[in-house]
Design a protein around this motif. Structure first.
Motif, short mmCIF file in Angstrom:
data_model
loop_
_atom_site.label_atom_id
_atom_site.label_comp_id
_atom_site.label_asym_id
_atom_site.label_seq_id
_atom_site.Cartn_x
_atom_site.Cartn_y
_atom_site.Cartn_z
N THR A 9 16.41 -30.48 103.43
CA THR A 9 15.53 -29.34 103.14
C THR A 9 16.39 -28.14 102.72
OG1 THR A 9 14.10 -30.16 104.91
CG2 THR A 9 13.65 -27.94 104.08
N PHE A 10 17.49 -27.98 103.34
CA PHE A 10 18.44 -26.89 103.03
C PHE A 10 17.73 -25.54 103.00
CE2 PHE A 10 22.08 -29.51 102.49
CZ PHE A 10 21.66 -30.70 101.92
N ASP A 11 16.95 -25.25 104.04
CA ASP A 11 16.25 -23.97 104.11
C ASP A 11 17.12 -22.95 104.84
OD1 ASP A 11 13.28 -22.66 105.72
OD2 ASP A 11 14.16 -22.17 103.77
N LEU A 12 17.02 -21.68 104.46
CA LEU A 12 17.89 -20.65 105.05
C LEU A 12 19.32 -21.17 105.06
CD1 LEU A 12 15.70 -19.41 108.06
CD2 LEU A 12 15.97 -18.34 105.82
N LEU A 13 19.82 -21.47 103.85
CA LEU A 13 21.13 -22.12 103.68
C LEU A 13 22.17 -21.50 104.60
CD1 LEU A 13 21.91 -24.42 101.69
CD2 LEU A 13 22.91 -22.65 100.23
N HIS A 14 22.85 -22.35 105.36
CA HIS A 14 23.81 -21.82 106.33
C HIS A 14 25.13 -22.61 106.29
CE1 HIS A 14 22.86 -25.26 108.85
NE2 HIS A 14 21.57 -24.92 108.82
N TRP A 15 26.03 -22.21 107.17
CA TRP A 15 27.38 -22.75 107.21
C TRP A 15 27.38 -24.28 107.40
CZ3 TRP A 15 31.92 -22.75 105.62
CH2 TRP A 15 33.01 -23.24 106.33
N GLY A 16 26.45 -24.76 108.24
CA GLY A 16 26.39 -26.21 108.48
C GLY A 16 26.07 -26.96 107.19
N HIS A 17 25.15 -26.41 106.40
CA HIS A 17 24.79 -27.03 105.11
C HIS A 17 25.99 -27.01 104.16
CE1 HIS A 17 20.41 -25.58 105.98
NE2 HIS A 17 20.54 -26.84 106.36
N ILE A 18 26.63 -25.86 104.08
CA ILE A 18 27.76 -25.70 103.15
C ILE A 18 28.88 -26.67 103.51
CG2 ILE A 18 29.51 -24.09 102.27
CD1 ILE A 18 26.66 -23.46 101.28
N ARG A 19 29.17 -26.80 104.83
CA ARG A 19 30.22 -27.73 105.25
C ARG A 19 29.84 -29.17 104.90
NH1 ARG A 19 31.54 -28.92 110.15
NH2 ARG A 19 33.68 -29.53 109.66
#
Ligand code: C2G
Length: 163
Positions: A9-19
């Motif tokens: 979903t990648f909602d409210l893109l955050h550090w966990g997603h980027i990593r």
């Protein structure tokens, strides 16, 4: 050219997603991201409506330098077609999906890789923290009037419109 495919979903893109995206890209040369449509997220995945609409989440993902292509994820059973259509060699997900029937069947078709999740951050945690922060602002009255928006204090008015 080794092609990597992942979904979310990648909602409210955050550090966990980027990593996750950075490590996924490091497993190949070309990263394809299947972004869940708003309908798929709410109706099929049973999660609350994403804060950012599908188009916005796609724009944000496309701006991440590890991401080469963003495609819509609208159904659970589209993955085999995606693998064939985009000639994916590897499917990568966070470890919270390890062992899931939603992915394990793909092992016959691609390298299936689960990467350790980043601890301490998630979209739902961000939402909870922001809500806790908002309601902890020194007004005190709103708690009694559950359901009514808290009166806009000077602090809240100072909060950026889009968090
Ligand atoms: N992730 C992570 N660390 C976090 C949070 C998320 O590594 N702290 C990973 C997840 O494991 C997932 C990706 O980031 O691989 C996207 O996470 P979500 O947006 O929460 O997506 P999800 O609900 O897992 O959707 O068909 C599969 C689904 O679309 C996956």
């Amino acid at each position: 050219m080794k092609r990597v495919l992942t979904y979310g979903t990648f909602d409210l893109l955050h550090w966990g997603h980027i990593r996750l995206l950075k490590r996924a890209k490091s497993l190949g040369d070309y990263l394809i991201v299947g972004a869940s449509t708003d309908e798929f997220a709410t109706e099929d995945k049973g999660v609350r409506a994403p804060y950012h609409k599908f188009e916005t989440r796609c724009d944000m993902l496309s701006a991440v330098r590890y991401v080469d292509l963003v495609i819509p994820e609208a159904r659970w059973d589209q993955k085999l077609k995606d693998i064939q259509r985009y000639q994916a060699d590897v499917v990568v997900m966070g470890s919270d999906w390890a062992g899931s029937h939603r992915f394990e069947y793909l092992r016959d078709h691609v390298d299936l890789v689960f990467l350790p999740r980043t601890e301490g951050v998630s979209t739902s945690k961000i939402r909870r923290d922001l809500l806790a922060e908002a309601v902890s602002l020194p007004t005190g009255q709103h708690a009694e009037n559950a359901g009514e928006p808290a009166p806009v204090t000077s602090q809240m008015a100072a909060l950026p419109r889009t968090v």
